[in-house]
Scaffold this motif. Sequence first.
Motif, PDB file in Angstrom:
ATOM      1  N   MET A 112     -15.978   8.670   4.127  1.00  0.00           N
ATOM      2  CA  MET A 112     -16.429   9.532   5.204  1.00  0.00           C
ATOM      3  C   MET A 112     -16.123  10.997   4.885  1.00  0.00           C
ATOM      4  SD  MET A 112     -18.125   8.266   7.495  1.00  0.00           S
ATOM      5  CE  MET A 112     -18.821   6.683   7.692  1.00  0.00           C
ATOM      6  N   LEU A 113     -16.655  11.874   5.700  1.00  0.00           N
ATOM      7  CA  LEU A 113     -16.506  13.300   5.437  1.00  0.00           C
ATOM      8  C   LEU A 113     -15.218  13.842   6.043  1.00  0.00           C
ATOM      9  CD1 LEU A 113     -20.155  14.497   6.171  1.00  0.00           C
ATOM     10  CD2 LEU A 113     -19.160  13.818   3.997  1.00  0.00           C
ATOM     11  N   SER A 114     -14.594  14.760   5.330  1.00  0.00           N
ATOM     12  CA  SER A 114     -13.396  15.431   5.842  1.00  0.00           C
ATOM     13  C   SER A 114     -13.824  16.514   6.835  1.00  0.00           C
ATOM     14  CB  SER A 114     -12.623  16.070   4.687  1.00  0.00           C
ATOM     15  OG  SER A 114     -13.367  17.164   4.162  1.00  0.00           O
ATOM     16  N   ASN A 115     -12.867  17.027   7.592  1.00  0.00           N
ATOM     17  CA  ASN A 115     -13.173  18.119   8.530  1.00  0.00           C
ATOM     18  C   ASN A 115     -13.704  19.343   7.790  1.00  0.00           C
ATOM     19  OD1 ASN A 115     -12.538  16.645  10.790  1.00  0.00           O
ATOM     20  ND2 ASN A 115     -10.440  17.415  10.932  1.00  0.00           N
ATOM     21  N   SER A 116     -13.163  19.622   6.589  1.00  0.00           N
ATOM     22  CA  SER A 116     -13.648  20.796   5.842  1.00  0.00           C
ATOM     23  C   SER A 116     -15.083  20.554   5.346  1.00  0.00           C
ATOM     24  CB  SER A 116     -12.708  21.158   4.695  1.00  0.00           C
ATOM     25  OG  SER A 116     -12.638  20.118   3.756  1.00  0.00           O
ATOM     26  N   ASP A 117     -15.419  19.298   4.986  1.00  0.00           N
ATOM     27  CA  ASP A 117     -16.808  18.981   4.611  1.00  0.00           C
ATOM     28  C   ASP A 117     -17.738  19.228   5.799  1.00  0.00           C
ATOM     29  OD1 ASP A 117     -16.149  18.075   2.035  1.00  0.00           O
ATOM     30  OD2 ASP A 117     -15.983  15.979   2.668  1.00  0.00           O
ATOM     31  N   ILE A 118     -17.312  18.763   6.972  1.00  0.00           N
ATOM     32  CA  ILE A 118     -18.139  18.922   8.180  1.00  0.00           C
ATOM     33  C   ILE A 118     -18.303  20.399   8.512  1.00  0.00           C
ATOM     34  CG2 ILE A 118     -18.262  18.473  10.670  1.00  0.00           C
ATOM     35  CD1 ILE A 118     -16.855  15.746  10.033  1.00  0.00           C
ATOM     36  N   ASP A 119     -17.217  21.183   8.403  1.00  0.00           N
ATOM     37  CA  ASP A 119     -17.309  22.629   8.657  1.00  0.00           C
ATOM     38  C   ASP A 119     -18.288  23.292   7.683  1.00  0.00           C
ATOM     39  OD1 ASP A 119     -15.489  22.407  10.719  1.00  0.00           O
ATOM     40  OD2 ASP A 119     -13.781  23.133   9.533  1.00  0.00           O
ATOM     41  N   ALA A 120     -18.187  22.952   6.397  1.00  0.00           N
ATOM     42  CA  ALA A 120     -19.085  23.529   5.388  1.00  0.00           C
ATOM     43  C   ALA A 120     -20.532  23.115   5.668  1.00  0.00           C
ATOM     44  CB  ALA A 120     -18.664  23.093   3.991  1.00  0.00           C
ATOM     45  N   LEU A 121     -20.722  21.869   6.066  1.00  0.00           N
ATOM     46  CA  LEU A 121     -22.048  21.366   6.402  1.00  0.00           C
ATOM     47  C   LEU A 121     -22.623  22.123   7.596  1.00  0.00           C
ATOM     48  CD1 LEU A 121     -24.229  19.167   5.952  1.00  0.00           C
ATOM     49  CD2 LEU A 121     -22.976  17.782   7.604  1.00  0.00           C
ATOM     50  N   GLU A 122     -21.824  22.303   8.637  1.00  0.00           N
ATOM     51  CA  GLU A 122     -22.324  23.013   9.825  1.00  0.00           C
ATOM     52  C   GLU A 122     -22.583  24.483   9.529  1.00  0.00           C
ATOM     53  OE1 GLU A 122     -19.955  21.831  13.316  1.00  0.00           O
ATOM     54  OE2 GLU A 122     -21.602  20.435  13.738  1.00  0.00           O
ATOM     55  N   ASP A 123     -21.826  25.070   8.591  1.00  0.00           N
ATOM     56  CA  ASP A 123     -22.127  26.452   8.171  1.00  0.00           C
ATOM     57  C   ASP A 123     -23.540  26.522   7.608  1.00  0.00           C
ATOM     58  OD1 ASP A 123     -19.659  27.394   8.954  1.00  0.00           O
ATOM     59  OD2 ASP A 123     -18.808  27.441   6.921  1.00  0.00           O
ATOM     60  N   ILE A 124     -23.934  25.492   6.858  1.00  0.00           N
ATOM     61  CA  ILE A 124     -25.285  25.443   6.292  1.00  0.00           C
ATOM     62  C   ILE A 124     -26.306  25.190   7.405  1.00  0.00           C
ATOM     63  CG2 ILE A 124     -26.839  24.125   4.788  1.00  0.00           C
ATOM     64  CD1 ILE A 124     -24.280  23.595   3.027  1.00  0.00           C
ATOM     65  N   LEU A 125     -26.031  24.208   8.266  1.00  0.00           N
ATOM     66  CA  LEU A 125     -26.980  23.857   9.324  1.00  0.00           C
ATOM     67  C   LEU A 125     -27.253  25.026  10.269  1.00  0.00           C
ATOM     68  CD1 LEU A 125     -25.772  20.251  10.227  1.00  0.00           C
ATOM     69  CD2 LEU A 125     -27.864  20.879   9.004  1.00  0.00           C
TER      70      LEU A 125
END
Length: 180
Positions: free
Chosen positions: A1-14
Amino acid sequence: MLSNSDIDALEDILFAEPWGEDALDFFGFHGVVCASVVGPAELSAEEIFRLATGVQAVPDSGVPEVFRSCVQQLASAMAHALDMGQALELPEPEDGDPMNALENWCAGFVDTFLEREEEWLEAASEEETADLLVPMLTLSGLFEDEDFQNVRNSEKLSRQMADAIPDSLTDLYLLFHAPD
């Protein structure tokens, strides 16, 4: 699963310019990836990027590597869980409204289904596929159907639909991916 930092980086892109206004949040993105995994046709990172951001074409610079990595990690974890006979767990918001997060998840899932509707309905019994999609279609908020609205307006019925989603996902996955 994704880490919180992965999710933050993903949402920065989204949420980046110029598509941020039309983009899905992490929950919607999770729904798109999930539909790609359980459905009959695996989507490329480019197709998932297009659906998640609402753009018609991928930018000239291509899909950001972080986005591609998040898609791959999430899709791989989902497929592995389903192959092991485990139900998929939907992401829960750390704060905020869980039903809003679920609606966003369902909207991402349903958008992905609609993008490839013909393949979904040709790959298996149309009636069985439609029955398994009811919880996601109902809770997505994408349809004005009176029956769907009545369910969404009832906390009890909404919870029953939400509780049915993990089994529906498993059944869809088996419908499209189990050997005959």
